[in-house]
Design an enzyme around this catalytic site. Structure first.
Site, PDB file in Angstrom:
ATOM      1  N   TYR A  50     -18.915  38.347  36.046  1.00  0.00           N
ATOM      2  CA  TYR A  50     -18.825  38.868  37.415  1.00  0.00           C
ATOM      3  C   TYR A  50     -17.523  38.430  38.110  1.00  0.00           C
ATOM      4  O   TYR A  50     -17.479  38.367  39.339  1.00  0.00           O
ATOM      5  CB  TYR A  50     -20.041  38.440  38.235  1.00  0.00           C
ATOM      6  CG  TYR A  50     -21.270  39.306  37.993  1.00  0.00           C
ATOM      7  CD1 TYR A  50     -21.279  40.661  38.336  1.00  0.00           C
ATOM      8  CD2 TYR A  50     -22.424  38.778  37.435  1.00  0.00           C
ATOM      9  CE1 TYR A  50     -22.397  41.456  38.127  1.00  0.00           C
ATOM     10  CE2 TYR A  50     -23.552  39.571  37.223  1.00  0.00           C
ATOM     11  CZ  TYR A  50     -23.526  40.908  37.580  1.00  0.00           C
ATOM     12  OH  TYR A  50     -24.641  41.698  37.385  1.00  0.00           O
ATOM     13  N   PHE A  58     -21.088  36.210  48.150  1.00  0.00           N
ATOM     14  CA  PHE A  58     -22.327  36.067  47.375  1.00  0.00           C
ATOM     15  C   PHE A  58     -22.093  35.574  45.949  1.00  0.00           C
ATOM     16  O   PHE A  58     -23.040  35.401  45.181  1.00  0.00           O
ATOM     17  CB  PHE A  58     -23.111  37.387  47.366  1.00  0.00           C
ATOM     18  CG  PHE A  58     -22.358  38.573  46.809  1.00  0.00           C
ATOM     19  CD1 PHE A  58     -22.239  38.770  45.433  1.00  0.00           C
ATOM     20  CD2 PHE A  58     -21.784  39.508  47.661  1.00  0.00           C
ATOM     21  CE1 PHE A  58     -21.555  39.861  44.918  1.00  0.00           C
ATOM     22  CE2 PHE A  58     -21.099  40.613  47.147  1.00  0.00           C
ATOM     23  CZ  PHE A  58     -20.985  40.786  45.774  1.00  0.00           C
ATOM     24  N   ARG A  86     -26.363  54.498  36.203  1.00  0.00           N
ATOM     25  CA  ARG A  86     -26.304  54.060  37.611  1.00  0.00           C
ATOM     26  C   ARG A  86     -27.311  54.864  38.448  1.00  0.00           C
ATOM     27  O   ARG A  86     -27.908  54.335  39.382  1.00  0.00           O
ATOM     28  CB  ARG A  86     -24.881  54.241  38.171  1.00  0.00           C
ATOM     29  CG  ARG A  86     -23.805  53.438  37.441  1.00  0.00           C
ATOM     30  CD  ARG A  86     -23.719  52.004  37.817  1.00  0.00           C
ATOM     31  NE  ARG A  86     -23.418  51.785  39.210  1.00  0.00           N
ATOM     32  CZ  ARG A  86     -23.142  50.590  39.723  1.00  0.00           C
ATOM     33  NH1 ARG A  86     -23.135  49.508  38.945  1.00  0.00           N
ATOM     34  NH2 ARG A  86     -22.884  50.448  40.984  1.00  0.00           N
ATOM     35  N   THR A  92     -27.556  49.243  44.784  1.00  0.00           N
ATOM     36  CA  THR A  92     -27.589  47.775  44.641  1.00  0.00           C
ATOM     37  C   THR A  92     -28.713  47.169  45.476  1.00  0.00           C
ATOM     38  O   THR A  92     -29.439  46.280  45.027  1.00  0.00           O
ATOM     39  CB  THR A  92     -26.234  47.182  45.110  1.00  0.00           C
ATOM     40  OG1 THR A  92     -25.172  47.897  44.462  1.00  0.00           O
ATOM     41  CG2 THR A  92     -26.135  45.709  44.775  1.00  0.00           C
ATOM     42  N   ARG A 103     -34.568  50.021  40.444  1.00  0.00           N
ATOM     43  CA  ARG A 103     -34.482  48.995  41.491  1.00  0.00           C
ATOM     44  C   ARG A 103     -35.490  49.262  42.605  1.00  0.00           C
ATOM     45  O   ARG A 103     -36.098  48.326  43.140  1.00  0.00           O
ATOM     46  CB  ARG A 103     -33.057  48.919  42.024  1.00  0.00           C
ATOM     47  CG  ARG A 103     -32.117  48.157  41.057  1.00  0.00           C
ATOM     48  CD  ARG A 103     -30.680  48.296  41.438  1.00  0.00           C
ATOM     49  NE  ARG A 103     -29.803  47.386  40.697  1.00  0.00           N
ATOM     50  CZ  ARG A 103     -28.484  47.509  40.653  1.00  0.00           C
ATOM     51  NH1 ARG A 103     -27.875  48.510  41.290  1.00  0.00           N
ATOM     52  NH2 ARG A 103     -27.754  46.636  39.980  1.00  0.00           N
ATOM     53  N   ASN A 113     -32.018  42.054  41.843  1.00  0.00           N
ATOM     54  CA  ASN A 113     -32.215  43.507  41.744  1.00  0.00           C
ATOM     55  C   ASN A 113     -32.466  43.999  40.312  1.00  0.00           C
ATOM     56  O   ASN A 113     -32.143  45.130  39.961  1.00  0.00           O
ATOM     57  CB  ASN A 113     -31.073  44.251  42.432  1.00  0.00           C
ATOM     58  CG  ASN A 113     -29.728  43.937  41.815  1.00  0.00           C
ATOM     59  OD1 ASN A 113     -29.651  43.236  40.813  1.00  0.00           O
ATOM     60  ND2 ASN A 113     -28.671  44.473  42.396  1.00  0.00           N
ATOM     61  N   HIS A 116     -28.564  45.247  35.686  1.00  0.00           N
ATOM     62  CA  HIS A 116     -27.138  45.551  35.850  1.00  0.00           C
ATOM     63  C   HIS A 116     -26.806  46.837  35.107  1.00  0.00           C
ATOM     64  O   HIS A 116     -27.376  47.100  34.042  1.00  0.00           O
ATOM     65  CB  HIS A 116     -26.287  44.417  35.258  1.00  0.00           C
ATOM     66  CG  HIS A 116     -24.874  44.818  34.977  1.00  0.00           C
ATOM     67  ND1 HIS A 116     -23.895  44.807  35.936  1.00  0.00           N
ATOM     68  CD2 HIS A 116     -24.281  45.288  33.846  1.00  0.00           C
ATOM     69  CE1 HIS A 116     -22.753  45.232  35.409  1.00  0.00           C
ATOM     70  NE2 HIS A 116     -22.964  45.534  34.140  1.00  0.00           N
TER      71      HIS A 116
END
Ligand code: ATP
Ligand code: MG
Length: 143
Positions: A50, A58, A86, A92, A103, A113, A116
């Site tokens: 990340y 965050f 996606r 998100t 999600r 969530n 990924h």
């Protein structure tokens, strides 16, 4: 347009015992599993994965969350894989995700969530290589 993407079933997914249900949604949407493993990420591996978010407020919590338990990275194949995956996982923030998305169905918060998904073909290739060697990818099993 590439046909590969990387999913990670995140620690909250594993902790909530949802691996099976989430994989059913993924394969039910037409994705083929090319490689899969269960791993506990180190801080270095999670931080590296990340890295683009390094400056975000965050980031520290994200790295902590992603190292808090086991994850399940999965290399997936489908036509238009990145965009379609996606769409399948949703926004998100689960409260903003469309009905029926993974999600929306399973996630508790914008951080925790569940899953990924790669955000571009270029990142999908990098992310698959982060977790899987060439030999571990299904196309190479017969080599
Ligand atoms: P992912 O990259 O995990 O598929 P994403 O692309 O939907 O998620 P990103 O903006 O890349 O979202 O954020 C990476 C992850 O960081 C999110 O999935 C979530 O776990 C966490 N995150 C993002 N935004 C926030 C926020 N505002 N507060 C807390 N955590 C966040
Ligand atoms: Mg992202």
């Amino acid at each position: 347009m590439s046909n590969k993407t990387l999913a990670i079933l995140k620690p909250d997914c594993v902790e909530k015992n949802l691996i099976g249900e989430v994989i059913l949604k993924i394969t039910g949407a037409g994705f083929k599993i090319k490689a899969l493993k269960m791993v506990r990420l180190s801080e270095a591996s999670s931080g590296g994965f990340y890295e683009v978010h390094k400056e975000r407020p965050f980031y520290k919590n994200l790295v902590e969350y992603m190292t808090s338990g086991a994850c399940v990275p999965i290399a997936l194949e489908k036509e238009n894989a990145v965009a379609d995956f996606r769409k399948l996982i949703g926004a998100t923030d689960p409260s903003k995700a469309d009905e029926g998305t993974i999600r929306k169905l399973f996630a508790d918060s914008i951080e925790r969530n569940i899953v990924h998904g790669s955000d571009s073909d270029e990142n999908a290739a990098k992310e698959i290589a982060h977790f899987f060697s060439r030999k571990e990818l299904l196309d190479n099993f017969s080599e």
